[in-house]
Design a protein around this motif. Structure first.
Motif, short mmCIF file in Angstrom:
data_model
loop_
_atom_site.label_atom_id
_atom_site.label_comp_id
_atom_site.label_asym_id
_atom_site.label_seq_id
_atom_site.Cartn_x
_atom_site.Cartn_y
_atom_site.Cartn_z
N ILE A 36 0.94 -1.07 0.07
CA ILE A 36 0.02 -0.01 -0.21
C ILE A 36 0.82 1.18 0.05
O ILE A 36 0.66 2.15 -0.67
CB ILE A 36 -1.13 0.08 1.35
CG1 ILE A 36 -2.03 -1.30 1.24
CG2 ILE A 36 -1.58 1.49 1.53
CD1 ILE A 36 -2.81 -1.34 2.23
N GLU A 37 2.05 1.14 0.85
CA GLU A 37 2.94 2.37 0.93
C GLU A 37 3.40 2.73 -0.55
O GLU A 37 3.51 3.80 -0.80
CB GLU A 37 3.89 2.26 2.10
CG GLU A 37 3.46 2.25 3.28
CD GLU A 37 4.40 2.07 4.55
OE1 GLU A 37 5.34 1.72 3.98
OE2 GLU A 37 4.25 1.60 5.60
N GLU A 38 4.02 1.42 -1.14
CA GLU A 38 4.69 1.63 -2.37
C GLU A 38 3.59 2.21 -3.43
O GLU A 38 4.25 3.10 -4.14
CB GLU A 38 5.09 0.11 -2.66
CG GLU A 38 6.02 0.35 -4.00
CD GLU A 38 6.63 -0.98 -4.07
OE1 GLU A 38 7.78 -1.03 -5.04
OE2 GLU A 38 6.28 -2.09 -3.74
N LEU A 39 2.47 1.79 -3.46
CA LEU A 39 1.57 2.08 -4.30
C LEU A 39 0.96 3.66 -4.15
O LEU A 39 0.92 4.35 -5.16
CB LEU A 39 0.21 1.27 -4.48
CG LEU A 39 0.57 0.05 -5.30
CD1 LEU A 39 -0.73 -0.89 -4.85
CD2 LEU A 39 0.67 0.24 -6.64
N THR A 40 1.10 3.80 -2.76
CA THR A 40 0.46 5.26 -2.56
C THR A 40 1.47 6.10 -2.99
O THR A 40 1.23 7.59 -3.80
CB THR A 40 0.07 5.21 -1.02
OG1 THR A 40 -0.77 4.39 -0.73
CG2 THR A 40 -0.23 6.82 -0.69
N LEU A 41 2.57 5.98 -2.67
CA LEU A 41 3.86 6.80 -3.19
C LEU A 41 3.93 7.00 -4.56
O LEU A 41 3.98 8.14 -5.22
CB LEU A 41 5.34 6.47 -2.77
CG LEU A 41 6.43 7.11 -3.08
CD1 LEU A 41 6.36 8.47 -2.33
CD2 LEU A 41 7.84 6.33 -2.77
N GLU A 42 3.56 5.55 -5.34
CA GLU A 42 3.53 5.96 -6.88
C GLU A 42 2.55 6.64 -7.44
O GLU A 42 2.66 7.41 -8.25
CB GLU A 42 3.83 4.50 -7.59
CG GLU A 42 4.07 4.41 -8.88
CD GLU A 42 5.30 4.89 -9.48
OE1 GLU A 42 5.12 5.80 -10.41
OE2 GLU A 42 6.27 4.69 -8.74
N ILE A 43 1.46 6.62 -6.77
CA ILE A 43 0.33 7.40 -7.16
C ILE A 43 0.62 8.88 -7.03
O ILE A 43 0.16 9.77 -7.73
CB ILE A 43 -1.09 6.91 -6.33
CG1 ILE A 43 -1.39 5.52 -7.20
CG2 ILE A 43 -2.29 8.01 -6.62
CD1 ILE A 43 -2.55 4.77 -6.19
N ALA A 44 1.00 9.33 -5.96
CA ALA A 44 1.21 10.60 -5.54
C ALA A 44 2.46 11.14 -6.61
O ALA A 44 2.43 12.40 -6.87
CB ALA A 44 1.84 10.44 -4.29
N ASN A 45 3.15 10.29 -7.08
CA ASN A 45 4.33 10.65 -8.05
C ASN A 45 3.73 10.84 -9.68
O ASN A 45 4.65 11.22 -10.29
CB ASN A 45 5.46 10.11 -8.03
CG ASN A 45 6.17 10.24 -6.48
OD1 ASN A 45 6.14 11.36 -6.13
ND2 ASN A 45 6.95 9.25 -5.88
N THR A 46 2.66 10.20 -9.63
CA THR A 46 1.98 10.23 -11.02
C THR A 46 1.31 11.68 -11.28
O THR A 46 0.29 12.00 -10.74
CB THR A 46 1.15 8.99 -11.23
OG1 THR A 46 1.92 7.82 -10.81
CG2 THR A 46 0.73 8.94 -12.66
N ARG A 47 1.71 12.44 -12.25
CA ARG A 47 1.25 13.62 -12.50
C ARG A 47 0.16 13.46 -13.49
O ARG A 47 -0.70 14.32 -13.40
CB ARG A 47 2.36 14.45 -13.06
CG ARG A 47 3.53 14.72 -12.15
CD ARG A 47 3.15 15.34 -10.78
NE ARG A 47 4.15 15.69 -9.55
CZ ARG A 47 4.03 15.65 -8.40
NH1 ARG A 47 2.82 15.66 -7.85
NH2 ARG A 47 5.00 15.83 -7.52
N SER A 48 0.55 12.96 -14.61
CA SER A 48 -0.78 13.06 -15.74
C SER A 48 -0.72 11.72 -16.27
O SER A 48 0.37 11.03 -16.58
CB SER A 48 -0.43 14.05 -16.68
OG SER A 48 0.90 13.85 -17.29
N ILE A 49 -1.63 10.88 -16.97
CA ILE A 49 -1.99 9.88 -17.74
C ILE A 49 -2.66 10.16 -18.81
O ILE A 49 -3.69 10.76 -18.69
CB ILE A 49 -2.59 8.79 -16.55
CG1 ILE A 49 -1.97 8.64 -15.53
CG2 ILE A 49 -2.68 7.51 -17.42
CD1 ILE A 49 -2.75 7.64 -14.55
#
Length: 335
Positions: A36-49
């Motif tokens: 969850i921590e790893e995914l949350t960090l990745e989501i937070a760093n994803t600016r645009s899709i």
């Protein structure tokens, strides 16, 4: 950026963003904290899709889910046949490869969730090869409990078959699972899966009680001396000296050749060295440290040979009941 340029965590983050907060929250309930921590960090760093990337990731996820469903229904061959028709041969193979590599689907999942005593009741009268295959897919602790409860004449035979096992055909796994399904639970079919081997039987023997281990090894030494030697070498490595209590380490130090000990320590890690030095006299520890310091480069082969000699001494002392090696399986030795 194309979907094939993303790693697994990045794709998972894109998928969760696409699914929205409510569905993502439901998925999070089934994940580990670190995931969850790893995914949350990745989501937070994803600016645009981009819409295209989102669509590609969702399609890939759907294809993998579809493949997993087909595998559960009829195995890898059945899944590939259906996916060939739906996606084409190349894409189907790609999906199947991703599924087996990333999801790590393994046979006998239902057995791993069953109490070892119950599994024993169902498999103890099976052929030793069947028992060996099943034990190879269980955890070392489960397998050790079952192996230790088998009749003495079967223990060595099953251990030998685990050690010699390499790859098992999905058809054989499917048939064994089908039989167990009638006795236990649901059926899971898989692709060719590596199981067994010397490392597998070593893990099991390191966990069973000492009596079972000795019986199996003595039988193997008669039937398969080379295999027994290979297993024995892997069962206790020099670094496992950390498993000994201080009294046992002191006994080992007093019994081994001092030149062998110096060479062995030259190639060992700091933790092992410190434990050994702590169980020497101050004078001996200082002399050994000095010898190691001025020894110069030593061939790894020489280090391994010296360490193996010490391991041999350790095993002899254990066999004689003079030291205790910490292990599972209810080992009880009074020194």
């Amino acid at each position: 950026m194309a979907s094939d340029e993303l790693n697994g965590v990045q794709k998972a983050a894109v998928l969760l963003i696409a699914l929205g907060p409510e569905k993502s929250a439901e998925i999070f309930k089934h994940l580990k904290e670190e995931e969850i921590e790893e995914l949350t960090l990745e989501i937070a760093n994803t600016r645009s899709i981009s819409p295209q990337l989102k669509e590609d990731v969702i399609n890939e996820f759907y294809q993998v889910c579809l493949a997993q469903q087909y595998i559960a229904e009829g195995g890898i061959s059945y899944a590939k046949e259906l996916l060939d028709k739906a996606l084409g041969a190349e894409k189907a193979q790609d999906v199947i490869s991703k599924l087996t590599a990333s999801l790590q689907v393994r046979p006998f999942e239902f057995v791993r969730k069953t109490e070892p005593s119950q599994v024993l009741n169902f498999i103890q009268d099976e052929h030793p090869q069947t028992i060996a295959m099943i034990l190879s897919y269980l955890s070392s602790n489960q397998a050790a409990l079952i192996l230790g409860a088998l009749s003495p004449e079967k223990q060595a035979d099953v251990a030998k078959r685990i050690a010699l096992m390499d790859r098992t055909s999905p058809d054989v796994i499917k048939e064994v699972e089908r039989v167990l399904e009638r006795k236990l639970s649901s059926l899971i079919n898989q692709d060719y899966t590596i199981a067994g081997g010397v490392d597998a039987v070593v893990n099991i023997l390191n966990t069973v009680d000492r009596g079972t281990e000795k019986h199996i090894m003595e039988s193997l030494e008669i039937e398969e001396p080379e295999l027994a030697d290979e297993i024995r070498k892997k069962m206790f490595v020099f670094e496992d000296i950390l498993l000994l209590d201080n009294r046992s380490i002191q006994k080992v130090v007093s019994e081994v050749d001092k030149s062998d000990l110096t060479v062995a320590l030259k190639g060992s890690n700091e933790e092992v060295q410190n434990v050994i030095f702590q169980n020497m006299s101050a004078r001996m520890a200082a002399m050994t440290r000095e010898e190691i310091e001025f020894m110069g480069p030593v061939r790894m082969k020489d280090v391994e040979e010296a360490q193996q000699k010490i391991v041999g001494v350790i095993r002899k002392l254990e066999d004689a009941g003079e030291i205790v090696i910490s292990r599972g399986g209810g080992d009880e030795i009074v020194v």
